[in-house]
Structures are given as C-alpha cells and as structure tokens.
Design a protein around this motif. Structure first.
Motif, PDB file in Angstrom:
ATOM      1  N   ASN A  79       0.837  -1.206   0.000  1.00 22.81           N
ATOM      2  CA  ASN A  79       0.000   0.000   0.000  1.00 22.81           C
ATOM      3  C   ASN A  79       0.871   1.255   0.000  1.00 22.81           C
ATOM      4  OD1 ASN A  79      -1.846   2.053   0.368  1.00 22.81           O
ATOM      5  ND2 ASN A  79      -2.892   1.079   2.089  1.00 22.81           N
ATOM      6  N   GLU A  80       1.027   1.868  -1.157  1.00 18.55           N
ATOM      7  CA  GLU A  80       1.922   3.013  -1.292  1.00 18.55           C
ATOM      8  C   GLU A  80       1.381   4.281  -0.639  1.00 18.55           C
ATOM      9  OE1 GLU A  80       2.964   3.462  -5.382  1.00 18.55           O
ATOM     10  OE2 GLU A  80       4.006   1.531  -5.476  1.00 18.55           O
ATOM     11  N   GLU A  81       0.137   4.252  -0.161  1.00 25.49           N
ATOM     12  CA  GLU A  81      -0.410   5.395   0.561  1.00 25.49           C
ATOM     13  C   GLU A  81       0.131   5.458   1.992  1.00 25.49           C
ATOM     14  OE1 GLU A  81      -4.643   5.402   0.391  1.00 25.49           O
ATOM     15  OE2 GLU A  81      -4.720   5.548  -1.799  1.00 25.49           O
ATOM     16  N   TYR A  84       6.841   4.486   4.299  1.00 23.70           N
ATOM     17  CA  TYR A  84       7.783   3.372   4.255  1.00 23.70           C
ATOM     18  C   TYR A  84       8.103   2.880   5.671  1.00 23.70           C
ATOM     19  CZ  TYR A  84       8.746   3.535  -0.733  1.00 23.70           C
ATOM     20  OH  TYR A  84       8.638   3.438  -2.103  1.00 23.70           O
ATOM     21  N   GLN A  85       8.158   3.812   6.630  1.00 23.36           N
ATOM     22  CA  GLN A  85       8.464   3.410   7.996  1.00 23.36           C
ATOM     23  C   GLN A  85       7.394   2.476   8.560  1.00 23.36           C
ATOM     24  OE1 GLN A  85       8.674   6.466   6.691  1.00 23.36           O
ATOM     25  NE2 GLN A  85      10.102   7.793   7.827  1.00 23.36           N
ATOM     26  N   LEU A  86       6.125   2.806   8.300  1.00 24.67           N
ATOM     27  CA  LEU A  86       5.029   1.970   8.794  1.00 24.67           C
ATOM     28  C   LEU A  86       5.035   0.609   8.115  1.00 24.67           C
ATOM     29  CD1 LEU A  86       2.513   1.745  10.571  1.00 24.67           C
ATOM     30  CD2 LEU A  86       1.178   2.703   8.684  1.00 24.67           C
ATOM     31  N   ARG A  87       5.278   0.594   6.816  1.00 26.37           N
ATOM     32  CA  ARG A  87       5.303  -0.666   6.081  1.00 26.37           C
ATOM     33  C   ARG A  87       6.535  -1.496   6.449  1.00 26.37           C
ATOM     34  NH1 ARG A  87       4.809   0.543   0.037  1.00 26.37           N
ATOM     35  NH2 ARG A  87       5.472   2.671   0.522  1.00 26.37           N
ATOM     36  N   VAL A  91       6.667  -5.476   7.517  1.00 33.09           N
ATOM     37  CA  VAL A  91       7.593  -6.498   7.009  1.00 33.09           C
ATOM     38  C   VAL A  91       8.209  -7.257   8.187  1.00 33.09           C
ATOM     39  CG1 VAL A  91       9.795  -6.885   5.826  1.00 33.09           C
ATOM     40  CG2 VAL A  91       8.120  -5.313   4.843  1.00 33.09           C
ATOM     41  N   PHE A  92       8.600  -6.510   9.214  1.00 25.42           N
ATOM     42  CA  PHE A  92       9.184  -7.119  10.410  1.00 25.42           C
ATOM     43  C   PHE A  92       8.186  -8.068  11.062  1.00 25.42           C
ATOM     44  CE2 PHE A  92      10.051  -7.062  15.005  1.00 25.42           C
ATOM     45  CZ  PHE A  92      11.378  -7.413  15.035  1.00 25.42           C
ATOM     46  N   GLU A  93       6.968  -7.598  11.254  1.00 25.46           N
ATOM     47  CA  GLU A  93       5.932  -8.426  11.878  1.00 25.46           C
ATOM     48  C   GLU A  93       5.652  -9.672  11.040  1.00 25.46           C
ATOM     49  OE1 GLU A  93       1.174  -8.194  12.241  1.00 25.46           O
ATOM     50  OE2 GLU A  93       2.212  -6.478  13.139  1.00 25.46           O
ATOM     51  N   GLN A  94       5.555  -9.492   9.732  1.00 26.96           N
ATOM     52  CA  GLN A  94       5.260 -10.621   8.851  1.00 26.96           C
ATOM     53  C   GLN A  94       6.340 -11.698   8.960  1.00 26.96           C
ATOM     54  OE1 GLN A  94       5.953 -10.466   4.538  1.00 26.96           O
ATOM     55  NE2 GLN A  94       3.757 -10.813   4.258  1.00 26.96           N
ATOM     56  N   THR A  95       7.596 -11.273   9.035  1.00 24.28           N
ATOM     57  CA  THR A  95       8.692 -12.239   9.118  1.00 24.28           C
ATOM     58  C   THR A  95       8.685 -12.972  10.448  1.00 24.28           C
ATOM     59  OG1 THR A  95       9.993 -10.743   7.716  1.00 24.28           O
ATOM     60  CG2 THR A  95      11.162 -12.575   8.715  1.00 24.28           C
ATOM     61  N   VAL A  96       8.331 -12.265  11.521  1.00 22.82           N
ATOM     62  CA  VAL A  96       8.199 -12.922  12.828  1.00 22.82           C
ATOM     63  C   VAL A  96       7.161 -14.033  12.747  1.00 22.82           C
ATOM     64  CG1 VAL A  96       7.485 -12.663  15.230  1.00 22.82           C
ATOM     65  CG2 VAL A  96       8.912 -10.908  14.172  1.00 22.82           C
ATOM     66  N   PHE A  97       6.013 -13.726  12.152  1.00 21.34           N
ATOM     67  CA  PHE A  97       4.941 -14.709  12.084  1.00 21.34           C
ATOM     68  C   PHE A  97       5.254 -15.833  11.107  1.00 21.34           C
ATOM     69  CE2 PHE A  97       2.641 -11.676  14.532  1.00 21.34           C
ATOM     70  CZ  PHE A  97       1.712 -12.430  15.230  1.00 21.34           C
ATOM     71  N   THR A 201      11.857   8.519  13.245  1.00 20.58           N
ATOM     72  CA  THR A 201      11.273   7.403  14.002  1.00 20.58           C
ATOM     73  C   THR A 201      11.605   7.475  15.489  1.00 20.58           C
ATOM     74  OG1 THR A 201      13.170   5.903  13.735  1.00 20.58           O
ATOM     75  CG2 THR A 201      11.526   5.927  11.958  1.00 20.58           C
ATOM     76  N   LYS A 202      12.218   8.568  15.921  1.00 15.88           N
ATOM     77  CA  LYS A 202      12.635   8.647  17.326  1.00 15.88           C
ATOM     78  C   LYS A 202      11.458   8.565  18.289  1.00 15.88           C
ATOM     79  CE  LYS A 202      17.191  10.772  17.320  1.00 15.88           C
ATOM     80  NZ  LYS A 202      18.026  11.898  17.810  1.00 15.88           N
ATOM     81  N   ASN A 203      10.312   9.089  17.866  1.00 13.37           N
ATOM     82  CA  ASN A 203       9.136   9.049  18.732  1.00 13.37           C
ATOM     83  C   ASN A 203       8.308   7.777  18.527  1.00 13.37           C
ATOM     84  OD1 ASN A 203       9.690  11.579  19.883  1.00 13.37           O
ATOM     85  ND2 ASN A 203       8.696  12.636  18.182  1.00 13.37           N
TER      86      ASN A 203
END
Length: 220
Positions: A79-81, A84-87, A91-97, A201-203
């Motif tokens: 979803n390009e809307e 990139y930080q959120l997506r 990716v991280f979550e998907q790889t964990v699962f 992404t500091k916050n």
C-alpha cells in the motif's frame, strides 16, 4: 449432539488449530497421532472430529492460516499510501509470524505428506518474497532506505527471527522474546533507514509494536 453453525465451526477450527502450532513448528507433525493432537487441543478424539475430518484436514487449516496472514500483510506492505516506515514495521511483523508459523521441520513434513499443500505454501512464499523485494527496492529508489542487497536483508531476517522465536535459544542466551525482538528491530531499522528518515522514528513506540506482536503470538 448440538449442531454447530458453519460460522462457529469455522472459528472453532481456527482456534483449535492454533493450539497445536507451537508443538508442530518444533517437532513437525508426522509422528503425531490424532489422539496426540486431540490432547493438545483439550478435546476428546470424538469431539475433534466435529471440526476436522482427518489429520490432513488439521494441517490444511494450519497452512491456510499461515497463507491468509501473509496475504493480508502483503496488502499492507504494497500500500503506497502508507509511509515506508510503517510498512517496514509490517515487514518485520510478517517475518516474525512466518518464522512462528512455518519452521523447517514443519515444511519438510508438509512436503513429504501433503505435497499439494506444500506447493500452495511455496507459491505463497514466492509471492511474499516478491512483495518484500519490491518494497525494499522502491524504498531505495525513493531515497528512504540505504542501498543494500535485498536478498541479504531477507535472509538476515529469516535467520535471526527464526532463532528468536525458538524458546531453547532464548533460554540459552537468557533473553526474553520481547527484549530480543525489540533489540533486533532497532538494529534492523538503523541498518535500513537513511539517517534523515531514521531521525523521524525517534518518537516511534517500539515497545507498543513489539507488545502487539507478542499478543498476536500468544493467541496462536
């Protein structure tokens, strides 16, 4: 015996299948009997057959759970809307699962006993990898990610996260899963994001993201 409505049966199939994921990812399923699986589900053998027609039917449910989650995550990653930080988090979550749902021993057993399900899982994995490759390449072109080898990034995640969801590894290293996921995510985003985007992404509440992942894993 009470007749089970289709929607209730579908939800119960999913809930009961999730109860055996942890054991199957560690030791596979070829050596397990229906009685073993019924015990893990806290069901009698007769009650198990209210929801599943066979051992293969249970494995099919598990495989479809994994594929459905990957497909859902792929939609977010593509979803390009979204930023990139959120997506990147997705990716991280998907790889964990992926590591939690489908271990090497599970896939080996699947290939040996249910080749049609194995092929379905491998096709899903092929699509998953294509989505992640495209995401990383587009992020590099957009100047958000550092120029890195996308294949190495993916292998790195699969290797490290595969270890981190392994309970024996965590015990040996005296790590909690929460701390391990937190530390690896912070290291990963430092590696991938360019400094100006890393600054943004500091916050970011990494603890909240990791807690969300742990809650989902606990529901398995």
């Amino acid at each position: 015996m009470r007749k089970i409505a289709p929607d209730e049966r579908r939800m119960m199939r999913e809930a009961y299948a999730k109860k055996v994921i942890h054991v199957i990812r560690i030791q596979g399923f070829l050596s397990l009997t229906i009685q073993d699986i019924a015990h893990m589900m806290s069901l009698s053998r007769a009650s198990l057959y209210n929801y599943f027609s066979s051992k293969e039917d249970i494995i099919m449910e598990l495989t479809n759970l994994c594929i459905d989650y990957i497909n859902e995550a792929d939609q977010t990653i593509s979803n390009e809307e979204l930023s990139y930080q959120l997506r990147f988090q997705k990716v991280f979550e998907q790889t964990v699962f992926s590591a939690a749902y489908a271990s090497d021993i599970y896939l080996t057993d699947l290939k040996r006993s249910c080749p049609h399900l194995y092929e379905k899982k491998m096709q899903s994995r092929k699509e998953q990898l294509s989505t992640i490759h495209t995401f990383y390449r587009n992020g590099m072109k957009a100047g958000v990610f550092n120029d890195l080898n996308t294949s190495i990034l993916i292998i790195q995640d699969e290797t490290v996260l595969g270890k981190l969801v392994n309970t024996s590894f965590l015990i040996e290293e005296e790590l909690s899963l929460k701390q391990a996921l937190f530390d690896y995510y912070v290291a990963k985003k430092t590696q991938v994001l360019k400094p100006e985007y890393l600054e943004n992404t500091k916050n970011e509440d990494v603890n909240a993201m990791v807690d969300c992942i742990l809650k989902k894993l606990a529901a398995i």
